[in-house]
Design a protein around this motif. Structure first.
Motif, PDB file in Angstrom:
ATOM      1  N   GLY A  44       0.813  -1.214   0.000  1.00  0.00           N
ATOM      2  CA  GLY A  44       0.000   0.000   0.000  1.00  0.00           C
ATOM      3  C   GLY A  44       0.842   1.257   0.000  1.00  0.00           C
ATOM      4  N   VAL A  45       1.976   1.234   0.690  1.00  0.00           N
ATOM      5  CA  VAL A  45       2.878   2.388   0.685  1.00  0.00           C
ATOM      6  C   VAL A  45       3.424   2.641  -0.717  1.00  0.00           C
ATOM      7  N   ALA A  46       3.682   1.564  -1.462  1.00  0.00           N
ATOM      8  CA  ALA A  46       4.249   1.714  -2.809  1.00  0.00           C
ATOM      9  C   ALA A  46       3.294   2.418  -3.762  1.00  0.00           C
ATOM     10  N   GLY A  57      -7.235   0.273   1.083  1.00  0.00           N
ATOM     11  CA  GLY A  57      -7.766  -1.094   1.175  1.00  0.00           C
ATOM     12  C   GLY A  57      -6.724  -2.097   1.614  1.00  0.00           C
ATOM     13  N   LEU A  58      -5.502  -1.982   1.075  1.00  0.00           N
ATOM     14  CA  LEU A  58      -4.427  -2.891   1.490  1.00  0.00           C
ATOM     15  C   LEU A  58      -4.098  -2.703   2.965  1.00  0.00           C
ATOM     16  N   LEU A  63      -4.128  -4.747   8.422  1.00  0.00           N
ATOM     17  CA  LEU A  63      -4.423  -4.552   9.840  1.00  0.00           C
ATOM     18  C   LEU A  63      -5.286  -5.697  10.383  1.00  0.00           C
ATOM     19  N   LEU A  64      -6.302  -6.076   9.618  1.00  0.00           N
ATOM     20  CA  LEU A  64      -7.147  -7.176  10.075  1.00  0.00           C
ATOM     21  C   LEU A  64      -6.354  -8.473  10.216  1.00  0.00           C
ATOM     22  N   ALA A  85      -2.496   8.228   3.496  1.00  0.00           N
ATOM     23  CA  ALA A  85      -2.446   8.350   2.028  1.00  0.00           C
ATOM     24  C   ALA A  85      -3.837   8.311   1.423  1.00  0.00           C
ATOM     25  N   GLY A  86      -4.718   7.418   1.954  1.00  0.00           N
ATOM     26  CA  GLY A  86      -6.063   7.344   1.397  1.00  0.00           C
ATOM     27  C   GLY A  86      -6.825   8.647   1.538  1.00  0.00           C
ATOM     28  N   VAL A  87      -6.715   9.276   2.709  1.00  0.00           N
ATOM     29  CA  VAL A  87      -7.421  10.531   2.935  1.00  0.00           C
ATOM     30  C   VAL A  87      -6.715  11.705   2.258  1.00  0.00           C
TER      31      VAL A  87
END
Length: 375
Positions: A44-46, A57-58, A63-64, A85-87
């Motif tokens: 997700g960072v990439a 989403g990643l 986390l789950l 990053a999402g926000v």
């Protein structure tokens, strides 16, 4: 994207170091299994800026999975970047939704902890921890986005101000060019017109005696010298740092000099002053002087052999009227109409009224220039 990919690799390596250091809570899974959620969060960072929703989403999936096995400190920290990053780079409305979701999750986690541990302090601790982990990156992203919008707005405003300043500068340059064109036309046209007409008369007539020829040549020389003096004064005014209008100021009261030069050029000029002459504002003085000068020049070039000049001093107003018959003399001399345009512009600049056109089988120029007494 390259920087984000390198940052993802660095996060993964740091996460592995934290796992090796024991920064995780082991339940049933082996240590190597914790690398799976860590890798998902780093993926997700990439893509944090290129695909922020995918990064979010990643992060949720990682986390789950990590909570099911542990959790581990490295994965939780990296998931906070996924939330940020999402926000930060995702849809604008996502921030408000994520803030509400994380708040609900924090309260729900606190309630569950209070029920499980049967103590209100456990509920408070868990609620605060979850709120910090989930709410802090969301609020930070919303704050940074607001700053970015503010910076973009200020940048757009600065660009607009720069464009307006450039338009003002261009308008000022254009206005100054028009003013210089009027000054040069009014200063030179009068003298050159007289020179052209007198030299044409001398060349076209062979019956003139030496005395008349000498008189005409003296008038030609006087107009040439006067034109050169005015041109030097104009050039000196342009070269100096500050304006000194009094040093180069022309006055309506000096219209008699224009009449004398027109008479020397062969124009029968009758001048009359109505009212008591008085001091006029510099702008009105210059405009009135140039209007009389240009009117006499046109009369000399395109009119007959006579002209009438009337200067009227009224309360709050000075009027200038120049009448001349329309004759065939001088029609071969070129005229582009710049004189009428210049006189009209001068009148408009001081807030006056200007008329020029046929009048009683001749041509009339009339200008009404307001003075400071009318304001």
């Amino acid at each position: 994207m390259r920087r984000d990919a390198l940052w993802a690799v660095a996060c993964f390596l740091v996460g592995l170091l934290l796992l090796a250091a024991g920064a995780y809570q082991q339940r049933w899974a082996a240590l190597l299994l914790f690398a799976g959620p860590l890798a998902v969060a780093c993926a997700g960072v990439a893509v944090r800026r290129s695909r922020p929703l995918l990064a979010l989403g990643l992060g949720v999936v990682a986390l789950l999975g990590d909570l099911a096995m542990g959790p581990s400190l490295g994965t939780v920290l990296i998931v906070t970047d996924n939330l940020y990053a999402g926000v930060r780079y995702g849809p604008r409305a996502l921030g408000r939704w994520m803030l509400g979701i994380t708040s609900v999750i924090a309260v729900a986690a606190g309630v569950v902890a209070g029920v499980v541990f049967r103590h209100w302090s456990a509920a408070a601790i868990v609620s605060v921890q979850v709120g910090l982990v989930g709410g802090t990156p969301v609020l930070t992203a919303m704050f940074m986005r607001q700053l970015q919008d503010l910076a973009s707005s200020e940048r757009a405003r600065a660009e607009q101000v720069a464009r307006l300043a450039e338009l003002d500068r261009a308008a000022a340059v254009q206005a100054e060019r028009a003013r210089m064109a009027r000054e040069l036309h009014d200063m030179i046209a009068n003298h050159f017109s007289a020179i052209a007409i007198q030299s044409t008369a001398v060349l076209s007539r062979r019956d003139l005696d030496a005395r008349v020829v000498r008189q005409v040549l003296e008038s030609i020389r006087e107009n040439s010298v006067e034109g050169m003096n005015e041109m030097r004064a104009m050039i000196g005014l342009l070269r100096q740092d500050g304006e000194e209008p009094e040093a180069t100021r022309r006055r309506v009261a000096e219209a008699g000099e224009l009449v004398e030069r027109a008479r020397e050029a062969g124009l029968d000029v009758r001048m009359r002053v109505e009212g008591d002459a008085r001091e006029l504002p510099a702008s009105v003085d210059l405009a009135g002087y140039r209007i009389v000068q240009e009117s006499l020049t046109n009369a000399l070039k395109h009119g007959g052999r006579a002209a009438d000049v009337v200067i009227g001093y009224l309360p709050g107003l000075v009027t200038l009227t120049v009448d001349n018959p329309v004759g065939a003399a001088g029609r071969e001399l070129p005229g582009a109409g710049a004189g009428i345009i210049g006189m009209r512009e001068r009148t408009n600049l001081v807030g006056g009224l200007f008329e020029a056109g046929p009048h009683n089988d001749g041509w009339r120029v009339r200008a009404e220039l307001p003075t400071l007494e009318s304001t």
